[in-house]
Design a protein around this motif. Structure first.
Motif, PDB file in Angstrom:
ATOM      1  N   GLU A   1       0.823  -1.312   0.256  1.00 16.48           N
ATOM      2  CA  GLU A   1       0.185  -0.342  -0.019  1.00 16.48           C
ATOM      3  C   GLU A   1       0.545   1.006  -0.535  1.00 16.48           C
ATOM      4  O   GLU A   1       0.282   2.937  -0.691  1.00 16.48           O
ATOM      5  N   MET A   2       2.390   1.500   1.167  1.00 14.89           N
ATOM      6  CA  MET A   2       2.841   2.480   0.374  1.00 14.89           C
ATOM      7  C   MET A   2       3.780   2.363  -0.399  1.00 14.89           C
ATOM      8  O   MET A   2       3.371   3.525  -0.860  1.00 14.89           O
ATOM      9  N   SER A   3       3.727   1.293  -1.401  1.00 15.82           N
ATOM     10  CA  SER A   3       4.435   1.582  -2.602  1.00 15.82           C
ATOM     11  C   SER A   3       3.354   1.985  -3.361  1.00 15.82           C
ATOM     12  O   SER A   3       3.781   2.955  -4.267  1.00 15.82           O
ATOM     13  N   ALA A   4       2.560   1.401  -3.359  1.00 20.22           N
ATOM     14  CA  ALA A   4       1.182   2.387  -4.471  1.00 20.22           C
ATOM     15  C   ALA A   4       1.443   3.424  -4.799  1.00 20.22           C
ATOM     16  O   ALA A   4       0.808   4.293  -5.118  1.00 20.22           O
ATOM     17  N   ALA A   5       0.883   4.305  -2.934  1.00 17.68           N
ATOM     18  CA  ALA A   5       0.966   5.456  -2.547  1.00 17.68           C
ATOM     19  C   ALA A   5       2.155   6.250  -3.444  1.00 17.68           C
ATOM     20  O   ALA A   5       1.923   7.612  -3.977  1.00 17.68           O
ATOM     21  N   VAL A   6       2.915   5.816  -2.898  1.00 16.65           N
ATOM     22  CA  VAL A   6       4.372   6.124  -3.668  1.00 16.65           C
ATOM     23  C   VAL A   6       4.132   6.683  -5.115  1.00 16.65           C
ATOM     24  O   VAL A   6       4.791   7.493  -5.229  1.00 16.65           O
ATOM     25  N   ARG A   7       4.072   5.726  -5.148  1.00 14.88           N
ATOM     26  CA  ARG A   7       4.330   5.780  -6.964  1.00 14.88           C
ATOM     27  C   ARG A   7       2.538   7.026  -7.911  1.00 14.88           C
ATOM     28  O   ARG A   7       3.338   7.335  -8.457  1.00 14.88           O
ATOM     29  N   GLN A   8       1.989   5.870  -6.882  1.00 12.84           N
ATOM     30  CA  GLN A   8       0.824   7.500  -7.094  1.00 12.84           C
ATOM     31  C   GLN A   8       1.000   8.936  -7.144  1.00 12.84           C
ATOM     32  O   GLN A   8       1.443   9.385  -8.039  1.00 12.84           O
ATOM     33  N   TYR A   9       1.920   9.357  -5.925  1.00  9.76           N
ATOM     34  CA  TYR A   9       2.545  10.980  -5.646  1.00  9.76           C
ATOM     35  C   TYR A   9       3.792  10.494  -7.188  1.00  9.76           C
ATOM     36  O   TYR A   9       3.112  11.920  -7.483  1.00  9.76           O
ATOM     37  N   ILE A  10       4.512  10.296  -7.338  1.00 11.49           N
ATOM     38  CA  ILE A  10       5.307  10.243  -8.622  1.00 11.49           C
ATOM     39  C   ILE A  10       4.945  10.669  -9.237  1.00 11.49           C
ATOM     40  O   ILE A  10       5.365  11.500 -10.827  1.00 11.49           O
ATOM     41  N   GLU A  11       4.418   9.894 -10.068  1.00 10.23           N
ATOM     42  CA  GLU A  11       3.484   9.405 -10.675  1.00 10.23           C
ATOM     43  C   GLU A  11       2.452  10.536 -11.611  1.00 10.23           C
ATOM     44  O   GLU A  11       2.938  11.737 -12.266  1.00 10.23           O
ATOM     45  N   THR A  12       2.061  11.276 -10.620  1.00  8.66           N
ATOM     46  CA  THR A  12       1.524  13.237 -10.216  1.00  8.66           C
ATOM     47  C   THR A  12       2.391  13.652 -10.421  1.00  8.66           C
ATOM     48  O   THR A  12       2.116  14.158 -11.101  1.00  8.66           O
ATOM     49  N   GLN A  13       3.342  13.698  -9.741  1.00  9.75           N
ATOM     50  CA  GLN A  13       4.226  14.745 -10.277  1.00  9.75           C
ATOM     51  C   GLN A  13       4.778  14.817 -11.118  1.00  9.75           C
ATOM     52  O   GLN A  13       4.877  15.848 -11.190  1.00  9.75           O
ATOM     53  N   ALA A  14       5.081  13.507 -11.596  1.00  4.12           N
ATOM     54  CA  ALA A  14       6.402  14.086 -12.553  1.00  4.12           C
ATOM     55  C   ALA A  14       5.479  13.878 -14.206  1.00  4.12           C
ATOM     56  O   ALA A  14       5.550  13.719 -15.557  1.00  4.12           O
ATOM     57  N   SER A  15       4.151  14.404 -13.976  1.00  2.00           N
ATOM     58  CA  SER A  15       2.850  14.214 -15.348  1.00  2.00           C
ATOM     59  C   SER A  15       2.454  15.982 -15.263  1.00  2.00           C
ATOM     60  O   SER A  15       1.973  16.240 -15.689  1.00  2.00           O
ATOM     61  N   THR A  16       3.721  16.697 -14.009  1.00  2.00           N
ATOM     62  CA  THR A  16       3.758  17.800 -14.323  1.00  2.00           C
ATOM     63  C   THR A  16       3.639  18.152 -16.043  1.00  2.00           C
ATOM     64  O   THR A  16       4.474  17.956 -16.419  1.00  2.00           O
ATOM     65  N   ASN A  17       3.206  19.767 -15.818  1.00  2.00           N
ATOM     66  CA  ASN A  17       3.370  20.794 -17.584  1.00  2.00           C
ATOM     67  C   ASN A  17       4.833  21.435 -16.904  1.00  2.00           C
ATOM     68  O   ASN A  17       5.356  22.121 -18.085  1.00  2.00           O
ATOM     69  N   ASP A  18       5.141  21.077 -15.800  1.00  2.00           N
ATOM     70  CA  ASP A  18       6.306  22.366 -15.201  1.00  2.00           C
ATOM     71  C   ASP A  18       7.157  22.121 -16.603  1.00  2.00           C
ATOM     72  O   ASP A  18       7.810  21.000 -15.609  1.00  2.00           O
ATOM     73  N   ALA A  19       7.978  22.815 -17.164  1.00  2.00           N
ATOM     74  CA  ALA A  19       9.253  22.262 -18.181  1.00  2.00           C
ATOM     75  C   ALA A  19      10.389  22.512 -17.158  1.00  2.00           C
ATOM     76  O   ALA A  19      11.013  21.347 -17.044  1.00  2.00           O
ATOM     77  N   GLN A  20      10.524  22.764 -15.980  1.00  2.00           N
ATOM     78  CA  GLN A  20      12.439  22.637 -15.408  1.00  2.00           C
ATOM     79  C   GLN A  20      11.710  21.088 -14.196  1.00  2.00           C
ATOM     80  O   GLN A  20      12.214  20.243 -14.088  1.00  2.00           O
ATOM     81  N   LYS A  21      10.402  20.983 -13.796  1.00  2.00           N
ATOM     82  CA  LYS A  21       9.975  20.512 -12.635  1.00  2.00           C
ATOM     83  C   LYS A  21       9.546  18.617 -13.400  1.00  2.00           C
ATOM     84  O   LYS A  21      10.690  17.669 -12.726  1.00  2.00           O
ATOM     85  N   GLY A  22       9.170  18.939 -14.166  1.00  2.00           N
ATOM     86  CA  GLY A  22       9.210  17.483 -14.781  1.00  2.00           C
ATOM     87  C   GLY A  22       8.948  16.468 -14.635  1.00  2.00           C
ATOM     88  O   GLY A  22       9.986  15.437 -14.941  1.00  2.00           O
ATOM     89  N   PRO A  23      10.934  16.679 -15.977  1.00  2.00           N
ATOM     90  CA  PRO A  23      12.152  15.962 -15.597  1.00  2.00           C
ATOM     91  C   PRO A  23      12.027  15.381 -14.743  1.00  2.00           C
ATOM     92  O   PRO A  23      13.152  14.135 -14.609  1.00  2.00           O
ATOM     93  N   ILE A  24      12.580  16.238 -13.322  1.00  2.00           N
ATOM     94  CA  ILE A  24      13.225  15.911 -12.910  1.00  2.00           C
ATOM     95  C   ILE A  24      12.397  14.381 -12.361  1.00  2.00           C
ATOM     96  O   ILE A  24      13.277  13.816 -11.628  1.00  2.00           O
TER      97      ILE A  24
END
Length: 394
Positions: free
Chosen positions: A9-32
């Motif tokens: 469950e923890m890993s699933a929550a982590v994956r959901q968080y990082i996937e959400t952040q990775a899909s941001t449109n921010d040109a600087q943060k997105g690739p990071i």
């Protein structure tokens, strides 16, 4: 089974968080975030640690709450798998803009999760950060207790990371400044500078530190040689500021030139009068500059001419002859010089002077004396060669 389910469950929550952040449109943060996600999914902990360390230093991540979310929702999941010293460095960056109470709570909890026997450097760095936070909360006793604990750890470690020593000496310097202990503040500030690249210290902080170190050196009853500070590039941070006079004052004072010192007091009376610590130490400053004048007088004498009259000392220090003996005794009591005082003939024979960090002018004088000594040795050798039979030199 319960733990296994919780981990999933923890890993699933982590994956959901990082996937959400990775899909941001921010040109600087997105690739990071995308790189962090990929390294996490591949369990490449070392590469992930390095990427996190650079990411939290990035200007793109200047929002404290976002950094806290990154820690809580992502890093916390795998923090035991990564280098603990780097983990603490990351956490110090994350908490750098928090208010001191939140910072103290965060670092205290983090310290409880670090194994102090295995990860000594990480634990010491974390405790130094905590000591700094509680010091800002005016909890001086706890801050000193934590700093002493760090000292105990460092005594058992050889060649720790420079940041560990840097933070330790910085918090001790801050502590002794609050305790108005100029000698300890000065010593720890010097050690802080030894372990801290100057370019990593903000300009305003450099100027404030240089000025405070100057004040401490002047009013300390134990510091008579400012050579290490005078030679340090941090003094350049005073140039072009309202505190620029401090640099000139230190050089004038350290030279042991009483006339120059007194002239400076008159020229800069307005600035000096604003510093209550200097106003309250006028007698001490006069005594210190007189002792430095005595040391300079001895330094300029050849080794065979170090029996000096009270009259010469009085002239160099601009003191009445009646005060010379007391001055020399003071210089001996603080272990700046050794020798004998002859009150009858009113002379002082000095056999040793404490080594000093020399400025270029003093080095030039020493060079001249070395050249004179070399010439004397040559003359003795020439004399020996001409007066001694060839058989003895064979």
């Amino acid at each position: 089974k319960h733990h296994c389910k919780q981990d999933k469950e923890m890993s699933a929550a982590v994956r959901q968080y990082i996937e959400t952040q990775a899909s941001t449109n921010d040109a600087q943060k997105g690739p990071i975030y995308q790189t962090l996600r990929d390294l996490y999914s591949k369990k490449l902990w070392h590469q992930l640690t390095l990427k996190l360390e650079s990411a939290v230093q990035s200007p793109a991540f200047d929002n404290t709450e976002e950094l806290l979310n990154l820690y809580t929702n992502f890093i916390r999941d795998f923090e035991t798998k990564i280098n603990q010293l780097v983990l603490v460095k990351i956490c110090l960056r994350i908490t750098s803009r928090l208010d001191n109470q939140r910072k103290a709570d965060f670092l205290r909890q983090l310290s409880e999760r670090i194994n102090p026997k295995i990860d000594k450097e990480a634990y010491a760095l974390c405790l130094s950060g905590l000591a700094s936070a509680v010091l800002e909360l005016n909890q001086l006793d706890e801050s000193k207790t934590l700093a002493d604990k760090v000292q105990g750890i460092l005594d058992t470690v050889t060649g720790a990371d420079h940041l560990v020593y840097s933070n330790y000496h910085k918090v001790l310097a801050q502590y002794y400044k609050r305790q108005v202990s100029p000698t300890e503040f000065y010593k720890n500030s010097l050690l802080y500078l030894v372990y801290t690249p100057l370019e990593t210290i903000p300009q305003a902080e450099q100027t404030a530190l240089a000025f405070d170190m100057g004040l401490a050196a002047l009013v300390s009853r134990d510091i008579y040689n400012f050579g290490e500070l005078l030679a340090h590039p941090i003094l350049k941070s005073l140039e072009g500021t309202q505190q620029a006079w401090m640099k000139d004052f230190l050089f004038a004072f350290n030279s042991g030139d009483v006339a120059r010192y007194e002239q400076f007091l008159q020229q800069r009376s307005a600035e000096i009068s604003q510093q209550s610590v200097l106003k309250g130490a006028e007698n001490l400053l006069r005594q210190k500059v007189s002792i430095l004048a005595l040391i300079e007088l001895v330094f300029n004498k050849p080794s065979e001419g170090r029996t000096i009259s009270f009259q010469d000392i009085a002239q160099a220090t601009k003191l009445p002859i009646s005060e010379v003996e007391l001055l020399v005794m003071r210089a001996m009591s603080v272990k700046l010089t050794k020798g004998e005082i002859d009150g009858v003939s009113q002379t002082v024979t000095l056999t040793w002077v404490q080594p000093r960090v020399l400025d270029l002018q003093q080095v030039g004088k020493m060079k001249g004396r070395m050249e004179s000594w070399t010439e004397q040795v040559k003359n003795v050798l020439y004399y020996m060669e001409n007066q001694t039979s060839p058989e003895l030199l064979a």
